[in-house]
Design a protein around this motif. Structure first.
Motif, PDB file in Angstrom:
ATOM      1  N   GLN A 236       0.868  -1.184   0.000  1.00  0.00           N
ATOM      2  CA  GLN A 236       0.000   0.000   0.000  1.00  0.00           C
ATOM      3  C   GLN A 236       0.896   1.223   0.000  1.00  0.00           C
ATOM      4  O   GLN A 236       1.332   1.694   1.046  1.00  0.00           O
ATOM      5  N   ALA A 237       1.155   1.747  -1.190  1.00  0.00           N
ATOM      6  CA  ALA A 237       2.080   2.869  -1.322  1.00  0.00           C
ATOM      7  C   ALA A 237       1.484   4.158  -0.776  1.00  0.00           C
ATOM      8  O   ALA A 237       2.168   4.948  -0.126  1.00  0.00           O
ATOM      9  N   VAL A 238       0.224   4.397  -1.068  1.00  0.00           N
ATOM     10  CA  VAL A 238      -0.523   5.530  -0.512  1.00  0.00           C
ATOM     11  C   VAL A 238      -1.879   4.990  -0.071  1.00  0.00           C
ATOM     12  O   VAL A 238      -2.304   3.926  -0.506  1.00  0.00           O
ATOM     13  N   SER A 239      -2.542   5.722   0.782  1.00  0.00           N
ATOM     14  CA  SER A 239      -3.828   5.233   1.287  1.00  0.00           C
ATOM     15  C   SER A 239      -4.839   5.093   0.156  1.00  0.00           C
ATOM     16  O   SER A 239      -4.786   5.807  -0.852  1.00  0.00           O
ATOM     17  N   ARG A 240      -5.775   4.171   0.329  1.00  0.00           N
ATOM     18  CA  ARG A 240      -6.803   3.991  -0.686  1.00  0.00           C
ATOM     19  C   ARG A 240      -7.614   5.272  -0.854  1.00  0.00           C
ATOM     20  O   ARG A 240      -7.976   5.643  -1.975  1.00  0.00           O
ATOM     21  N   GLU A 241      -7.916   5.951   0.252  1.00  0.00           N
ATOM     22  CA  GLU A 241      -8.705   7.182   0.167  1.00  0.00           C
ATOM     23  C   GLU A 241      -7.983   8.230  -0.689  1.00  0.00           C
ATOM     24  O   GLU A 241      -8.609   8.943  -1.474  1.00  0.00           O
ATOM     25  N   ALA A 242      -6.656   8.310  -0.543  1.00  0.00           N
ATOM     26  CA  ALA A 242      -5.896   9.295  -1.326  1.00  0.00           C
ATOM     27  C   ALA A 242      -5.942   8.949  -2.810  1.00  0.00           C
ATOM     28  O   ALA A 242      -6.173   9.819  -3.663  1.00  0.00           O
ATOM     29  N   ALA A 243      -5.702   7.672  -3.129  1.00  0.00           N
ATOM     30  CA  ALA A 243      -5.712   7.251  -4.539  1.00  0.00           C
ATOM     31  C   ALA A 243      -7.099   7.404  -5.145  1.00  0.00           C
ATOM     32  O   ALA A 243      -7.258   7.920  -6.266  1.00  0.00           O
ATOM     33  N   ASP A 244      -8.125   6.973  -4.420  1.00  0.00           N
ATOM     34  CA  ASP A 244      -9.481   6.999  -4.970  1.00  0.00           C
ATOM     35  C   ASP A 244     -10.026   8.414  -5.104  1.00  0.00           C
ATOM     36  O   ASP A 244     -10.757   8.724  -6.050  1.00  0.00           O
ATOM     37  N   THR A 245      -9.697   9.285  -4.158  1.00  0.00           N
ATOM     38  CA  THR A 245     -10.163  10.669  -4.271  1.00  0.00           C
ATOM     39  C   THR A 245      -9.486  11.354  -5.448  1.00  0.00           C
ATOM     40  O   THR A 245     -10.098  12.156  -6.160  1.00  0.00           O
ATOM     41  N   THR A 246      -8.224  11.026  -5.690  1.00  0.00           N
ATOM     42  CA  THR A 246      -7.545  11.539  -6.882  1.00  0.00           C
ATOM     43  C   THR A 246      -8.236  11.035  -8.137  1.00  0.00           C
ATOM     44  O   THR A 246      -8.450  11.787  -9.095  1.00  0.00           O
ATOM     45  N   THR A 247      -8.602   9.755  -8.133  1.00  0.00           N
ATOM     46  CA  THR A 247      -9.326   9.196  -9.280  1.00  0.00           C
ATOM     47  C   THR A 247     -10.615   9.963  -9.541  1.00  0.00           C
ATOM     48  O   THR A 247     -10.978  10.238 -10.693  1.00  0.00           O
ATOM     49  N   SER A 248     -11.308  10.353  -8.475  1.00  0.00           N
ATOM     50  CA  SER A 248     -12.586  11.042  -8.655  1.00  0.00           C
ATOM     51  C   SER A 248     -12.413  12.382  -9.367  1.00  0.00           C
ATOM     52  O   SER A 248     -13.245  12.751 -10.196  1.00  0.00           O
TER      53      SER A 248
END
Length: 835
Positions: A578-590
């Motif tokens: 887990q390089a960065v938190s899922r919340e960080a990656a997914d919010t960037t995706t949004s």
């Protein structure tokens, strides 16, 4: 008394018992201080032994000299015996198979043959044919004391072993004689057995052959890169001349290559030129130090840029790029060293899927190559690079390196010399979420955080000097949300965000996502947000694959298996973390979804699937990027400008018949066609996102920017606040869908600006013709998704009933949250390194 009678001895009476004590075995047996049996000194009771004093303190741990001497003699005997045995048992063998090396075979993932790297290129020459200065250059690079030293250098070997064991990197401790033995008689395997054989063969060879013969053999068997074995083949491969005609400068460059053949090829890897120059200077300075070259001649020597590569037959099209990229992967990950791989005989199954590779080639041909024209000067500079990775496995499924390996040798997918531009911006936002960062006035950074997008706004909170980046075309946006700033690739917003997060944190997050730590120009300053770093297309694909994989990152791989003579070579583990938190990656995706839905990357909608992505443009339009992904495929495409003769980077103005090259143009079009074809036959997937807390909650804007001129200020502060508060909540759904459509129609043509109740003509809300072309495009365009979705939101769909009526004259400021919120979507601006 007769003589036979003896007198009776007197009766002694009662005897006194003898004082008896056990013998003291530790006492000294003799000497003036010896104790008698009765405790006297030297009495008839016998003598004890003198006691040896006991060791105390640190002396107890020091072995006695007899023990040390004994161990030393034993080791010496063992070493001498081992040396004699080795010398007698190891004989000089015939030349190894490396002298007539085999080819390596490369396969697609399905086992069909991709390519074979061809026959070995070697032509032996005598030492007399090699100029003396070229010989000296090689000695200066590899073994300056060759003529005076023994065949082996034990001190250098021990030093090399120590440096390797202590983590200072793999160090060379071999003399030229040892290297020649390895090249000609043995192999490149890093084993103890091979090292032992090399040691004894070198000693024997040094007794049986002259130094000149050994040096000639070394120069004819060494690998110089470009499939060139020996100095003559290298001279032809790099300078298209026979070895007799090499200059001192050219000889020094070829000598430099011996340290790292492919890496120091400044044509194949232009980003490595500084390291190659440093090695070249080291060689020349060594020649001066050994008095083989005069200081004046050294000072006049200039770097001799080698010629273009002459690729081998059978590696045309994409095959050569793929083969070289796989070789780089194997050597850079220390799976097989370069010299060992060059001896051949390996069967290498890659991760490349042939159908996806063909789809990539077709997409580039359709969207770029078919549009090139000999009548446009800029078109001769067009280059394309691309890479595609499966986010779930880290496998590289396809790669586009260039028009043809036999025509353009440099792999555009792996080169690291073009700026990535605004494709770096998502890493800044990801870092903000990872670190829980806040703005200068204490507001948590989310997609809805309001920033000031004024052109050339100086960043706040940075003590490294004034930094005020320009937006593309010097456009000012006023107060806008992070989501809108990402859609429009606003430099002013992201430079400030980089300072709010901390440039060092931003840099670390980009490395965590997958960029190499040594990426050129990846510096911890506010400008990092604008993408001056020169990561490769493959590097960026890794990072975007991490975002697509919900923050899970595993090092990419290009190889499924490697075998030689039926034996498998061990490959690195591809375990992800887990390089960065899922919340960080997914919010960037949004927010990157928004770029595709209505921002600078709308051309990516051609893939026909849910997608997220970001555009980017390098300074002076020297490169344009689109980096994007679906839930199951991450792909990056870059169109680059480089002179085909000099390789100097060139702007792409006018290339392909378009005035400006940007990421939303040909790169996004290539991405869309490739992604559609590559995923054909599979069901489209929606993103499964877990957003950061507060990602859908509006954030209060700051006070008006003191650096913004009155003409740039977006209406009244009250109208801004109301439009932003209501637009973010009520209009995020409707306003972003219907408000965009009506905003584009009404705001641009009818002059619907900000839609702020109090923001009428008295407060800068209107100009002649309703401000349709001035503020309608400037302010209505920028605040469309932030504040122009108030009552024109989900409930009313952004209509004119509550979204504002068409403005005319000075009546531009209508009700709060005009439906013209997103006016001017088609006229989005880009920064100097923007989208």
């Amino acid at each position: 008394m007769s003589d036979d009678e003896q007198p009776e001895p007197p009766h002694p009476g009662p005897r006194t018992p003898r004082n008896w004590a056990p013998r003291d075995l530790t006492a000294a047996p003799f000497g003036p201080g010896a104790a008698t049996a009765t405790g006297g000194a030297g009495g008839p009771g016998g003598a004890g032994r003198q006691q040896r004093p006991k060791r105390t303190g640190w002396r107890r741990f020091v072995p006695r000299w007899r023990l040390v001497l004994g161990l030393f003699l034993l080791c010496a005997l063992l070493l001498i015996g081992g040396f004699l045995a080795g010398y007698m048992l190891v004989s000089i063998p015939p030349a190894n198979a490396g002298a007539t090396a085999q080819s390596n075979v490369f396969l697609y993932a399905d086992g069909t043959q991709l390519a074979s790297d061809g026959e070995v290129n070697r032509e032996n020459v005598s030492l007399a044919q090699i100029p003396l200065n070229v010989q000296h250059a090689v000695l200066a690079a590899e073994d300056r004391d060759f003529y005076s030293e023994r065949a082996v250098d034990p001190k250098a070997m021990v030093r090399a072993a120590w440096n390797t064991l202590t983590g200072k990197g793999t160090q060379g401790g071999s003399t030229i004689t040892q290297q020649y033995v390895k090249n000609y008689y043995l192999g490149q395997e890093q084993t103890v057995t091979r090292k032992v054989k090399e040691f004894f063969i070198a000693i024997k060879l040094n007794r049986e052959e002259t130094k000149e013969d050994i040096l000639a053999g070394y120069l004819n068997t060494s690998y110089f890169g470009r499939n060139a074995y020996g100095i003559q083949a290298a001279s032809q491969a790099y300078y298209s001349k026979d070895v007799e005609k090499l200059t001192t400068a050219e000889g020094a460059y070829l000598a430099s290559l011996l340290n790292s053949p492919s890496a120091y090829d400044v044509i194949a890897h232009p980003q490595n030129k500084p390291q190659a120059l440093a090695r070249w200077n080291y060689v020349l300075d060594g020649m001066v130090k050994k008095k083989w070259l005069g200081p004046a001649e050294r000072a006049a020597t200039t770097f001799p840029t080698p010629g273009k590569v002459k690729p081998r037959a059978g590696l045309g099209g994409q095959r050569g790029y793929l083969v070289e990229a796989v070789k780089d992967y194997l050597t850079s990950n220390k799976i097989i060293d370069e010299n060992t791989l060059a001896t051949g005989g390996y069967r290498i199954t890659t991760t490349i899927q042939q159908d996806k590779e063909n789809a990539f080639v077709k997409a580039v041909d359709d969207k770029v190559n078919s549009k090139l024209s000999a009548d446009r000067k800029a078109d001769r500079n067009v280059r394309v690079g691309g890479a595609s990775i499966d986010p779930a496995t880290g496998k590289v499924l396809a790669m586009y390196g260039g028009i043809d390996y036999t025509k353009q040798y440099v792999n555009n997918a792996t080169r690291r010399d073009f700026q990535v531009g605004s494709t770096f911006k998502p890493f800044v936002f990801t870092s903000a979420v990872v670190n829980g960062s806040k703005t200068q006035d204490g507001r948590t950074i989310t997609p809805n955080t309001v920033y000031d997008g004024t052109n050339k706004r100086p960043v706040q909170g940075w003590n490294g000097g004034t930094y005020a980046p320009a937006n593309e075309d010097d456009a000012s946006y006023g107060l806008i949300t992070v989501r809108t700033a990402t859609d429009k690739s606003v430099n002013a917003v992201y430079a400030q965000m980089a300072v709010d997060v901390g440039p060092a944190r931003v840099k670390q997050t980009s490395i965590d996502l997958g960029l190499p730590a040594d990426t050129p120009d990846l510096t911890a300053t506010p400008s990092i947000a604008l993408g001056p770093a020169t990561a490769s297309v493959l590097d960026m694909t890794q990072a975007y694959a991490t975002l697509a994989g919900h923050g899970q990152h595993g090092t990419y791989t290009m190889v499924e298996s490697v075998t030689k003579d039926g034996e498998k070579t061990e490959l690195p583990s591809q375990d992800s973390k887990q390089a960065v938190s899922r919340e960080a990656a997914d919010t960037t995706t949004s927010i990157l979804q928004s770029v595709v839905e209505g921002g600078t990357g709308t051309a990516a909608q051609g893939a026909g699937r849910p997608a997220a992505g970001k555009t980017g443009t390098a300074e002076q339009d020297k490169a344009a990027w689109f980096a994007g992904y679906t839930p199951d495929l991450a792909t990056v495409v870059a169109v680059m400008g480089a002179d085909p003769d000099t390789a100097v980077q060139q702007p792409l103005y006018g290339a392909l018949g378009v005035p400006r090259m940007n990421g939303g143009g040909p790169p996004a079009e290539v991405w869309a066609q490739y992604t559609k074809d590559a995923l054909q036959g599979s069901e489209p997937k929606d993103f499964d996102l877990e957003l950061q807390d507060g990602a859908n909650i509006p954030v209060e804007p700051p006070n008006p920017n003191p650096f913004q001129s009155p003409s740039q200020q977006p209406g009244s502060n009250a109208g801004q606040t109301q439009g932003q508060d209501q637009g973010q909540n009520g209009g995020q759904t409707g306003g972003r869908n219907q408000g965009q459509t009506q905003g584009q129609n009404q705001g641009q043509t009818q002059g619907q600006t900000q839609g702020q109740t109090q923001g009428g003509a008295d407060n800068g809300g209107g100009t002649t013709n309703g401000g349709g072309q001035t503020q309608g495009q400037t302010q209505g365009q920028t605040q469309g998704q932030t504040q122009g979705q108030t009552q024109g939101g989900a409930a009313n769909g952004g209509g004119t009933d509550n979204g504002g009526t068409p403005g005319n004259g000075t009546d531009t400021g209508t009700t709060a949250g005009t439906g013209g919120a997103t006016a001017g979507v088609g006229n989005r601006s880009r920064g100097p390194r923007g989208g």
